[in-house]
Motif scaffolding. Structure first.
Motif, PDB file in Angstrom:
ATOM      1  N   ARG A  73       0.846  -1.190   0.000  1.00 28.97           N
ATOM      2  CA  ARG A  73       0.000   0.000   0.000  1.00 28.97           C
ATOM      3  C   ARG A  73       0.883   1.241   0.000  1.00 28.97           C
ATOM      4  NH1 ARG A  73      -2.543  -2.947   4.025  1.00 28.97           N
ATOM      5  NH2 ARG A  73      -2.011  -1.428   5.653  1.00 28.97           N
ATOM      6  N   SER A 108      -4.088   9.574   0.833  1.00 31.24           N
ATOM      7  CA  SER A 108      -4.402   8.551  -0.174  1.00 31.24           C
ATOM      8  C   SER A 108      -3.771   7.229   0.236  1.00 31.24           C
ATOM      9  CB  SER A 108      -3.889   8.966  -1.560  1.00 31.24           C
ATOM     10  OG  SER A 108      -2.473   9.018  -1.579  1.00 31.24           O
ATOM     11  N   ILE A 146      -3.310   3.554  -1.793  1.00 32.68           N
ATOM     12  CA  ILE A 146      -3.504   2.753  -3.000  1.00 32.68           C
ATOM     13  C   ILE A 146      -2.863   1.388  -2.778  1.00 32.68           C
ATOM     14  CG2 ILE A 146      -3.129   2.613  -5.482  1.00 32.68           C
ATOM     15  CD1 ILE A 146      -2.913   5.640  -5.534  1.00 32.68           C
ATOM     16  N   ILE A 176      -8.030   1.554  -5.039  1.00 29.64           N
ATOM     17  CA  ILE A 176      -7.897   2.762  -4.225  1.00 29.64           C
ATOM     18  C   ILE A 176      -8.707   2.537  -2.961  1.00 29.64           C
ATOM     19  CG2 ILE A 176      -8.294   5.247  -4.102  1.00 29.64           C
ATOM     20  CD1 ILE A 176      -8.036   5.372  -7.107  1.00 29.64           C
TER      21      ILE A 176
END
Length: 450
Positions: free
Chosen positions: A62, A76, A78, A97
């Protein structure tokens, strides 16, 4: 055209955080990091043929980015996931996401938030009935994990903060089908479906296959937006909250279609999604006295679509098609529990009960899976917080089945941790948790943060 427009706007909402992150916080503190997680799930011998379930090796990376400024925050997450075992293609890398959100503080009391994230409501630690806007990842429960893992969605949220009250309006512009469990998966709830079908001639046919029917999302306009308004505040020792929601039900019902052919020894089942809109009201309350916390969440939902026990048959002498009857009913749900903090023992105890009540004169309406549960978590920190032991227990009040999930974690540093866990299921094959009794798979997880 509608599908393309929906995907276009979803993309706009998803990347708005990146756009804001690149324009507004020119003077922000920016952080870039990541998490690598490797999970090895060996198949342990329990009397079943070892070839029936192979061991699973998966890894997930991640990439996380965050930025902070006086009037702006951005985050964020991802994920890149790869799985080997149980017919997984080792070359297949899944990209998702998991979180992408940007918050803009227009004034000290007014906040605009956009991106892909979840709204967490309610006081319950494990199974809150107030999550009207998000579908739950039921595999988390099947694995014995505590609480429901909510699927993030593209949302726009407006928040107004006063001295003692917070008001939030959350807008979900899109309806999307929730992720489903592969019928071939060991976690598929197979006990919901008949294994044998008796024809009018007295012949018995066995279940051959279960599959999902393809489905095109309906055209969507402004009147199909999901709208959620929640208000929360504090009064003395009591934290309270109120929430109202109108929109599509994220826990989509699936209608059972049975296909029987007299010239075959097997029959098949297909599952067709039946989207429906719901209106819901809920409230939550939490009270804290020293080391003791009491909480309760209440929810009432109108328009809940559920299946019934009735299957209508139609066809010829050679081919029969059965269609499950669906019902639209009001549903009352609650979760109540207590948390006991025991600092002298470095321990935390959570006990919770969850229940649902259907308001319908039709006795054939089926209660959703895992509706009536008693759950508990006991966590103890060891060796000056460098290790911990946690036991999660989920017990079905419907049929007496359950799962107990002991887990031991070692945390030698803030960057690395190692944990081992094994779920133990009990109950009959026809029970909610007992159907997973043949699954005896440990989980060894290593996590590296940088």
């Amino acid at each position: 055209m509608h599908r393309r427009n929906r995907q276009y706007v979803k993309t706009i909402l998803t990347v708005v955080g990146i756009a804001l992150g690149s324009v507004f916080p020119l003077n922000a503190e920016t952080f870039l990091g990541g998490v690598w997680e490797g999970i090895y799930q060996p198949r342990l011998p329990d009397g079943e043929p070892v070839s029936s379930m192979s061991s699973i090796l998966s890894q997930e990376f991640r990439l996380q980015m965050s930025a902070y400024a006086a009037d702006f925050t951005f985050f964020s997450d991802i994920a890149f996931k790869n799985t080997v075992g149980d017919d997984h293609d080792p070359q297949d890398v899944q990209v998702s996401i998991d979180l992408l959100e940007a918050e803009l503080y227009l004034t000290p009391t007014f906040i605009v938030k956009a991106g892909k994230f979840t709204t967490s409501l309610g006081s319950a630690y494990l199974f809150s009935p107030l999550q009207f806007m998000h579908a739950a990842d039921m595999a988390a429960i099947f694995n014995g994990s505590a609480g429901q893992v909510l699927a993030p969605d593209e949302l726009l949220q407006l928040s107004l903060l006063t001295e003692n009250i917070i008001m939030r309006l959350t807008i979900d512009p899109f309806y999307t089908l929730p992720a489903t469990i592969d019928p071939q998966s060991e976690w598929f709830p197979a006990n919901q479906f008949p294994r044998v079908f008796a024809t009018a001639g007295g012949l018995e046919k066995t279940l051959g296959s279960i599959s999902y029917e393809s489905y095109d999302l309906p055209p969507q306009g402004f009147d199909d937006f999901g709208l959620q308004l929640d208000i929360s505040g504090t009064a003395g020792l009591l934290d309270w909250g109120l929430v109202g929601y109108y929109g599509y039900d994220p826990q989509t019902a699936y209608q059972v279609h049975v296909d029987v052919q007299n010239n075959a020894n097997e029959f098949s089942i297909s599952l067709a999604p039946v989207p429906g809109k719901i209106a819901a009201l809920g409230s939550s309350a939490t009270a804290v006295w020293d080391s003791l916390t009491l909480y309760c969440d209440l929810a009432f939902t109108w328009g809940k679509i559920l299946g019934t026990d009735w299957i209508t048959l139609a066809g010829s002498l050679l081919v029969f098609e059965g269609v499950q009857t669906m019902a639209e009913v009001p549903l009352f749900s609650y979760a109540a529990g207590t948390v006991l903090d025991m600092p002298e023992l470095s321990s935390l105890l959570i006990l919770e009960i969850t229940d649902k009540v259907i308001f319908s004169e039709d006795a054939s309406v089926q209660m959703p899976l895992f509706s009536r549960l008693f759950s508990g978590i006991l966590r103890t920190d060891l060796f000056d917080y460098t290790a911990s032991a946690q036991t999660t227990m989920i017990f079905s009040l419907e049929d007496g089945s359950g799962v107990i999930y002991p887990q031991f974690s070692w945390l030698p540093s803030a960057e690395f941790s190692l944990s081992v866990a094994i779920p133990f299921f009990w109950g009959n094959y026809s029970d909610e948790f007992g159907q997973y009794g043949r699954v005896f798979r440990a989980a060894v997880t290593g996590t590296l943060r940088f």
